[in-house]
Structure formats: C-alpha cells, structure tokens
Motif scaffolding. Structure first.
Motif, PDB file in Angstrom:
ATOM      1  N   LEU A   4       0.828  -1.206   0.000  1.00 25.09           N
ATOM      2  CA  LEU A   4       0.000   0.000   0.000  1.00 25.09           C
ATOM      3  C   LEU A   4       0.860   1.254   0.000  1.00 25.09           C
ATOM      4  CD1 LEU A   4      -2.895  -0.852   2.486  1.00 25.09           C
ATOM      5  CD2 LEU A   4      -3.042  -0.557   0.030  1.00 25.09           C
ATOM      6  N   ASN A   5       1.959   1.225   0.740  1.00 27.74           N
ATOM      7  CA  ASN A   5       2.879   2.366   0.728  1.00 27.74           C
ATOM      8  C   ASN A   5       3.451   2.583  -0.672  1.00 27.74           C
ATOM      9  OD1 ASN A   5       2.658   3.276   3.329  1.00 27.74           O
ATOM     10  ND2 ASN A   5       4.431   2.123   4.113  1.00 27.74           N
ATOM     11  N   GLY A   6       3.797   1.507  -1.341  1.00 26.59           N
ATOM     12  CA  GLY A   6       4.314   1.590  -2.704  1.00 26.59           C
ATOM     13  C   GLY A   6       3.279   2.173  -3.651  1.00 26.59           C
ATOM     14  N   MET A   7       2.037   1.747  -3.487  1.00 26.68           N
ATOM     15  CA  MET A   7       0.964   2.266  -4.333  1.00 26.68           C
ATOM     16  C   MET A   7       0.716   3.748  -4.028  1.00 26.68           C
ATOM     17  SD  MET A   7      -1.680  -0.956  -4.412  1.00 26.68           S
ATOM     18  CE  MET A   7      -3.014  -0.013  -5.032  1.00 26.68           C
ATOM     19  N   SER A   8       0.806   4.095  -2.754  1.00 24.34           N
ATOM     20  CA  SER A   8       0.615   5.484  -2.361  1.00 24.34           C
ATOM     21  C   SER A   8       1.703   6.371  -2.977  1.00 24.34           C
ATOM     22  CB  SER A   8       0.633   5.589  -0.838  1.00 24.34           C
ATOM     23  OG  SER A   8       0.512   6.938  -0.438  1.00 24.34           O
ATOM     24  N   GLU A   9       2.936   5.875  -2.954  1.00 20.42           N
ATOM     25  CA  GLU A   9       4.046   6.632  -3.577  1.00 20.42           C
ATOM     26  C   GLU A   9       3.836   6.744  -5.080  1.00 20.42           C
ATOM     27  OE1 GLU A   9       7.880   5.114  -2.518  1.00 20.42           O
ATOM     28  OE2 GLU A   9       7.471   5.284  -0.373  1.00 20.42           O
ATOM     29  N   ASN A  10       3.380   5.664  -5.692  1.00 20.95           N
ATOM     30  CA  ASN A  10       3.109   5.694  -7.132  1.00 20.95           C
ATOM     31  C   ASN A  10       2.011   6.703  -7.452  1.00 20.95           C
ATOM     32  OD1 ASN A  10       5.035   3.833  -7.821  1.00 20.95           O
ATOM     33  ND2 ASN A  10       3.635   2.093  -7.894  1.00 20.95           N
ATOM     34  N   ASN A  11       0.956   6.735  -6.608  1.00 23.11           N
ATOM     35  CA  ASN A  11      -0.123   7.704  -6.815  1.00 23.11           C
ATOM     36  C   ASN A  11       0.390   9.132  -6.668  1.00 23.11           C
ATOM     37  OD1 ASN A  11      -2.163   5.986  -7.445  1.00 23.11           O
ATOM     38  ND2 ASN A  11      -3.039   5.875  -5.391  1.00 23.11           N
ATOM     39  N   GLN A  12       1.250   9.321  -5.671  1.00 22.75           N
ATOM     40  CA  GLN A  12       1.807  10.655  -5.466  1.00 22.75           C
ATOM     41  C   GLN A  12       2.673  11.062  -6.658  1.00 22.75           C
ATOM     42  OE1 GLN A  12       3.775  11.076  -1.716  1.00 22.75           O
ATOM     43  NE2 GLN A  12       4.032  13.284  -1.932  1.00 22.75           N
ATOM     44  N   ASP A  13       3.463  10.129  -7.154  1.00 28.89           N
ATOM     45  CA  ASP A  13       4.291  10.405  -8.346  1.00 28.89           C
ATOM     46  C   ASP A  13       3.408  10.720  -9.554  1.00 28.89           C
ATOM     47  OD1 ASP A  13       6.585  10.019  -6.891  1.00 28.89           O
ATOM     48  OD2 ASP A  13       6.957   7.981  -7.647  1.00 28.89           O
ATOM     49  N   LEU A  14       2.314   9.928  -9.693  1.00 30.24           N
ATOM     50  CA  LEU A  14       1.392  10.175 -10.804  1.00 30.24           C
ATOM     51  C   LEU A  14       0.718  11.536 -10.657  1.00 30.24           C
ATOM     52  CD1 LEU A  14      -0.298   6.687 -11.313  1.00 30.24           C
ATOM     53  CD2 LEU A  14       1.250   7.869 -12.885  1.00 30.24           C
ATOM     54  N   ASN A  15       0.336  11.883  -9.446  1.00 27.85           N
ATOM     55  CA  ASN A  15      -0.276  13.190  -9.215  1.00 27.85           C
ATOM     56  C   ASN A  15       0.701  14.317  -9.538  1.00 27.85           C
ATOM     57  OD1 ASN A  15      -2.744  12.176  -8.436  1.00 27.85           O
ATOM     58  ND2 ASN A  15      -2.294  12.223  -6.246  1.00 27.85           N
ATOM     59  N   THR A  16       1.941  14.164  -9.112  1.00 27.41           N
ATOM     60  CA  THR A  16       2.962  15.177  -9.403  1.00 27.41           C
ATOM     61  C   THR A  16       3.177  15.287 -10.907  1.00 27.41           C
ATOM     62  OG1 THR A  16       4.055  14.701  -7.298  1.00 27.41           O
ATOM     63  CG2 THR A  16       5.353  15.847  -8.957  1.00 27.41           C
ATOM     64  N   THR A  17       3.253  14.141 -11.571  1.00 24.01           N
ATOM     65  CA  THR A  17       3.426  14.131 -13.029  1.00 24.01           C
ATOM     66  C   THR A  17       2.221  14.770 -13.710  1.00 24.01           C
ATOM     67  OG1 THR A  17       4.762  12.123 -12.891  1.00 24.01           O
ATOM     68  CG2 THR A  17       3.833  12.664 -15.035  1.00 24.01           C
TER      69      THR A  17
END
Length: 103
Positions: A4-17
C-alpha cells in the motif's frame, strides 16, 4: 502494508506528473495564444504596408512623372538655346574671319 505504501508513492508520483503535465499544457496554450496575437499583429502590419505602398504608388509615381516631364521640357529649352548660341557664335566667328581678311 508495504504494498500500500508503494501504491501510495506511485499515486503521489502520478499526481505530481499530472500536475506537471497540466502546467506544461497551460504553458503551451499560453504560447499558442501569444503566437496567434503576433500573427494578428503581423497580418495588420502587412495590410498596413500594402495600403501604404498603394498610396505611394498613386501619389509618388505620378508626381515623379510630372517632375520628369518638366525637367525634360526644361532640357529641351536649354538645348534649343545652346544650339542658337552655337549658331550665333559660328556667325560671329565667320564675321571676325571676314573682318580680319578685309583689314
């Protein structure tokens, strides 16, 4: 939880992108708008210059032609006067020569 932490980081990266892409899209749209404004300004200048050129052609060329005709007429008068003076000079020279021969 690690997943879940990995997915959260991926979501944050996607949001930033996504935010970065949205900003870049907005910058691109702004640049396109500025180019369109410049295109409109260039079109206006082109039309203005074309109108100025037409006006110059209407007024300048006829006035230059009139001036040229006037100068040509003046040249013709001057040439005629010069020819008359040359004829008078030739006659004077002949008279001087004749006078010298009789003296």
């Amino acid at each position: 939880l690690v997943e879940l932490n990995g997915m959260s980081e991926n979501n944050q990266d996607l949001n930033t992108t996504s935010i970065t892409l949205l900003n870049e899209i907005q910058n691109f749209r702004t640049a396109v708008d500025e180019l369109n404004d410049q295109k409109d300004a260039l079109q206006y200048l082109t039309e203005t210059l074309a109108a100025e050129k037409e006006m110059l052609n209407e007024y300048t060329i006829p006035s230059l032609n009139t001036r040229i005709a006037s100068l040509e007429a003046e040249l013709n008068v001057t040439t005629t006067q010069r020819n008359e003076l040359e004829a008078d000079l030739t006659e004077c020279e002949a008279n001087v020569t004749q006078f010298e021969n009789t003296v």
